[in-house]
Design an enzyme around this catalytic site. Structure first.
Site, PDB file in Angstrom:
ATOM      1  N   ASP A 191     -64.718   5.049  31.798  1.00 51.79           N
ATOM      2  CA  ASP A 191     -64.782   6.379  32.410  1.00 51.79           C
ATOM      3  C   ASP A 191     -63.398   6.975  32.631  1.00 51.79           C
ATOM      4  OD1 ASP A 191     -64.101   4.548  34.400  1.00 51.79           O
ATOM      5  OD2 ASP A 191     -65.952   4.811  35.524  1.00 51.79           O
TER       6      ASP A 191
ATOM      7  N   ASP B 139     -72.028   1.662  46.514  1.00 48.76           N
ATOM      8  CA  ASP B 139     -73.376   2.236  46.405  1.00 48.76           C
ATOM      9  C   ASP B 139     -74.152   1.697  45.198  1.00 48.76           C
ATOM     10  OD1 ASP B 139     -72.033   3.443  44.325  1.00 48.76           O
ATOM     11  OD2 ASP B 139     -72.386   5.500  44.990  1.00 48.76           O
TER      12      ASP B 139
ATOM     13  N   HIS C 175     -73.087   1.668  42.028  1.00 53.01           N
ATOM     14  CA  HIS C 175     -72.833   2.303  40.725  1.00 53.01           C
ATOM     15  C   HIS C 175     -72.098   1.356  39.777  1.00 53.01           C
ATOM     16  CE1 HIS C 175     -68.776   4.153  42.262  1.00 53.01           C
ATOM     17  NE2 HIS C 175     -68.523   3.044  41.604  1.00 53.01           N
TER      18      HIS C 175
ATOM     19  N   GLU D 156     -73.831   7.017  39.173  1.00 48.98           N
ATOM     20  CA  GLU D 156     -74.159   6.975  40.593  1.00 48.98           C
ATOM     21  C   GLU D 156     -75.668   6.802  40.781  1.00 48.98           C
ATOM     22  OE1 GLU D 156     -71.850   6.664  42.628  1.00 48.98           O
ATOM     23  OE2 GLU D 156     -70.194   8.085  42.386  1.00 48.98           O
TER      24      GLU D 156
HETATM   25  P1  PGA Z   1     -63.089  -1.060  42.898  1.00 50.89           P
HETATM   26  O1  PGA Z   1     -64.113   0.011  42.270  1.00 50.89           O
HETATM   27  O2  PGA Z   1     -62.883  -2.082  41.836  1.00 50.89           O
HETATM   28  O3  PGA Z   1     -61.847  -0.289  43.172  1.00 50.89           O
HETATM   29  O4  PGA Z   1     -63.755  -1.601  44.105  1.00 50.89           O
HETATM   30  C1  PGA Z   1     -65.245  -0.438  41.600  1.00 50.89           C
HETATM   31  C2  PGA Z   1     -66.131   0.731  41.217  1.00 50.89           C
HETATM   32  O5  PGA Z   1     -66.173   1.746  41.943  1.00 50.89           O
HETATM   33  O6  PGA Z   1     -66.825   0.643  40.186  1.00 50.89           O
END
Ligand code: PGA
Length: 262
Positions: free
Chosen positions: A67, A136, A138, A143
């Site tokens: 992404d 959450d 995702h 999301e």
């Molecule tokens: P993080 O993010 O590795 O910074 O916890 C993971 C994500 O949001 O997919």
């Protein structure tokens, strides 16, 4: 799903890196799907170490990132392009032409997303996809309530994700882009292996829902229960809510060494 629990994120990261290293050794022209965020950084450091000290060769590897934020140029220090250069690519020998990230500045976003999907197909599909997970649930920027068969497209970030990610923007939520381009869940599910990393108690709820909850678009990562080769590397604090925690440990401890990075 295979659940691999380690005492620390450090240990998990090294184990996960070994899976990628085995893949690259066995198939030097592997296609790797990569992720940003704080979670995979230590695993990337281990891959860099293997490249520098053990000669792990990435010269024929192709990569696709999950992404990118819409509206951030690649030179912006919070763009995922910049992140990948700084955290991984500048230390490895992957040819620049083999590195792919969505372009957050694309003029025609739908056309760009379709082209991204076509490039993944043309490369032969993704061998191993690295994933973090949001608090959450995702994966990439898919999301809650994202279509479980979605493809690469533009998405709107949730307020929770903007809040989570504001730490990278000096704590200022207004600086976090509202939109992103993300591989879809359908795209991720086509990878031949998915390798999800989650560390810290802030991920414990998302992890238990992903691994032991019902499959639901409310927890996009739960679709990985349908994937034939999904490995979940977690540390003790991300594992605290798992009902079958001791069982997962028992299974992994009983595996023959040769099977651990398969
Ligand atoms: P993080 O993010 O590795 O910074 O916890 C993971 C994500 O949001 O997919």
């Amino acid at each position: 799903m295979e659940i691999i629990i380690s005492q620390t994120a450090e240990e998990s990261s090294v184990l996960a890196a070994r899976v990628i290293a085995r893949q690259v050794r066995e198939k030097p022209d592997s296609v790797l799907g990569l992720a940003t965020g704080s979670t995979p950084i230590r695993m990337y450091q281990e891959l860099i170490r293997m490249h520098q000290e053990e000669g792990l060769d990435f010269s024929r590897v192709t990569t696709f990132n999950l992404d990118e934020y819409v509206g951030l140029p690649r030179t912006h220090d919070q763009s995922y392009y910049y992140f990948m250069q700084e955290q991984l690519f500048k230390y490895l020998n992957i040819p620049a032409a083999n590195i792919h990230l969505p372009d957050g500045m694309a003029a025609d976003i739908p056309a760009h997303c379709a082209e991204y999907e076509a490039q993944i197909q043309a490369a032969g599909g993704i061998d191993i996809q690295v994933l973090g997970i949001g608090s959450d649930g995702h994966i990439a920027f898919n999301e809650p309530t994202s279509s479980l068969s979605s493809r690469t497209r533009i998405k709107t970030l949730t307020e929770q994700t903007i809040e989570d990610n504001s730490r990278f923007f000096d704590g200022d939520e207004t600086q976090v882009p509202r939109h992103c381009i993300t591989m879809g869940i359908g795209t991720i599910m086509e990878a031949r292996m998915n390798l999800l990393l989650a560390f810290g108690e802030g991920k414990a709820e998302a992890v238990v829902q992903t691994v032991e909850g019902p499959i639901s678009s409310m927890i996009p990562a739960s679709i990985l229960q349908h994937h034939q080769s999904a490995k979940v590397f977690i540390d003790e604090s991300a594992a605290t809510k798992l009902k079958l925690k001791e069982y997962y440990k028992w299974v992994y401890a009983g595996k023959p060494e040769w099977q651990k990075d398969q």
